[in-house]
Design a protein around this motif. Structure first.
Motif, PDB file in Angstrom:
ATOM      1  N   GLU A  96       0.803  -1.221   0.000  1.00  0.00           N
ATOM      2  CA  GLU A  96       0.000   0.000   0.000  1.00  0.00           C
ATOM      3  C   GLU A  96       0.843   1.281   0.000  1.00  0.00           C
ATOM      4  N   MET A  97       2.160   1.160   0.179  1.00  0.00           N
ATOM      5  CA  MET A  97       3.027   2.328   0.135  1.00  0.00           C
ATOM      6  C   MET A  97       3.552   2.617  -1.274  1.00  0.00           C
ATOM      7  N   ALA A  98       3.194   1.800  -2.253  1.00  0.00           N
ATOM      8  CA  ALA A  98       3.821   1.878  -3.578  1.00  0.00           C
ATOM      9  C   ALA A  98       3.691   3.256  -4.204  1.00  0.00           C
ATOM     10  N   GLN A  99       2.553   3.914  -4.039  1.00  0.00           N
ATOM     11  CA  GLN A  99       2.341   5.203  -4.679  1.00  0.00           C
ATOM     12  C   GLN A  99       3.330   6.246  -4.177  1.00  0.00           C
ATOM     13  N   SER A 100       3.746   6.152  -2.929  1.00  0.00           N
ATOM     14  CA  SER A 100       4.683   7.130  -2.380  1.00  0.00           C
ATOM     15  C   SER A 100       6.127   6.829  -2.750  1.00  0.00           C
ATOM     16  N   LEU A 101       6.339   5.793  -3.576  1.00  0.00           N
ATOM     17  CA  LEU A 101       7.681   5.420  -3.990  1.00  0.00           C
ATOM     18  C   LEU A 101       8.023   5.967  -5.371  1.00  0.00           C
ATOM     19  N   SER A 102       7.050   6.435  -6.113  1.00  0.00           N
ATOM     20  CA  SER A 102       7.286   6.842  -7.497  1.00  0.00           C
ATOM     21  C   SER A 102       8.292   7.993  -7.577  1.00  0.00           C
ATOM     22  N   ILE A 103       8.986   8.050  -8.701  1.00  0.00           N
ATOM     23  CA  ILE A 103       9.930   9.144  -8.943  1.00  0.00           C
ATOM     24  C   ILE A 103       9.207  10.481  -8.864  1.00  0.00           C
ATOM     25  N   ALA A 104       7.988  10.531  -9.404  1.00  0.00           N
ATOM     26  CA  ALA A 104       7.217  11.775  -9.385  1.00  0.00           C
ATOM     27  C   ALA A 104       6.958  12.252  -7.959  1.00  0.00           C
ATOM     28  N   PHE A 105       6.567  11.333  -7.090  1.00  0.00           N
ATOM     29  CA  PHE A 105       6.260  11.708  -5.708  1.00  0.00           C
ATOM     30  C   PHE A 105       7.532  12.115  -4.957  1.00  0.00           C
TER      31      PHE A 105
END
Length: 288
Positions: A96-105
């Motif tokens: 569930e943390m994957a979205q906060s791992l993106s280069i964009a974030f």
């Protein structure tokens, strides 16, 4: 160190790296922070540890915060845009943390001060209590709440993210790469939002735009120009998962030369392009 304490650290190690990497945006720095945490864990007295997870998270957060303050000063004189070091392995902890791992974030987090970034991550992503955040930052809970509030506001004002699934993300990426290969600026522009931005990180070591490139027209002409200017360079593309999202590995003359990721906006068009070319941030991967 007892076998039990060793086992506890190994179990929590992915979480500790996950926090350190999100704070620092660099694998080696995150690994150093985790290793220093391990050394302190070895030396800690039993009475210091009310909860292994709380203790280890607090230690790695403090170490990462100190490292981030030093890194923040260096990034102010970095040649060109600074982008996080990409990670090619699937996220280890938790899903569930994957979205906060993106280069964009992670790139967006660069706009925050080190204390704001630490407070925001600890509260919003790792769900720490304000009492524990206060212990990490060594300030009052009220001040920690203010840091998180400011960080939330900053992120909300800058972020224009639209939810897309990986399949759509992959299709947009493939369309963009095909448009780049065609060398047709008009076709390339059709994949971009009018206010798209390209961030290219060469670190002063390889060819890269020294400033962000704003607007679909300029980005289209930039990529078309590169293909015309350097037509003889042998390139090869490989799709890959980059920081938990679809990305592309670009090889030049058999060596990995760029890692490309996208952030999508309205109607599935590209809002931001992130192109990492600094060789210090690229793993040594030859074309197989």
């Amino acid at each position: 160190m007892s076998a039990e304490r060793e086992a506890v650290f190994l179990e929590l190690r992915p979480l500790l790296f996950s926090l350190a990497y999100r704070m620092l945006g660099a694998r080696a720095d995150a690994e150093d922070a985790v290793q220093e945490t391990y050394l302190r864990w070895q030396q800690a007295a039993d009475e210091e540890i009310r909860s292994p997870r709380a203790y280890l998270t607090t230690v790695v957060a403090r170490i990462s915060l100190d490292a981030l303050k030093a890194a923040h000063r260096k990034r102010e004189v970095y040649v060109g845009p600074w982008l996080p070091e990409p990670i090619l392995e699937p996220p280890a902890y938790p899903h569930e943390m994957a979205q906060s791992l993106s280069i964009a974030f992670l790139h967006l987090l660069e706009s925050l001060s080190p204390p704001e970034r630490a407070a925001f991550l600890l509260r919003e992503i790792f769900e720490m209590s304000y009492e524990d955040i206060s212990a990490v930052l060594e300030m009052t809970e009220a001040n920690c709440r203010q840091l998180v509030t400011r960080a939330r506001k900053s992120i909300r004002e800058q972020r224009r993210r639209f939810t897309v699934d990986k399949k759509q993300h992959q299709q947009v990426l493939e369309g963009f790469l095909a448009a780049c290969a065609s060398g047709d600026p008009v076709k390339l522009m059709s994949t971009l939002q009018q206010d798209a931005v390209l961030y290219s990180d060469g670190g002063g070591k390889v060819r890269a735009a020294l400033n962000p490139i704003y607007g679909a027209d300029r980005i289209g002409r930039f990529f078309a120009g590169i293909l015309k200017k350097y037509p003889d360079e042998v390139r090869f593309l490989r799709m890959a998962e980059v920081n938990g999202e679809p990305g592309a590995l670009i090889y030049t003359n058999g060596q990995l030369s760029h890692i490309l990721t996208l952030e999508l906006g309205e109607e599935g068009r590209i809002q931001n392009i992130f192109l990492v070319a600094n060789p210090d941030k690229l793993p040594a991967m030859e074309v197989m």
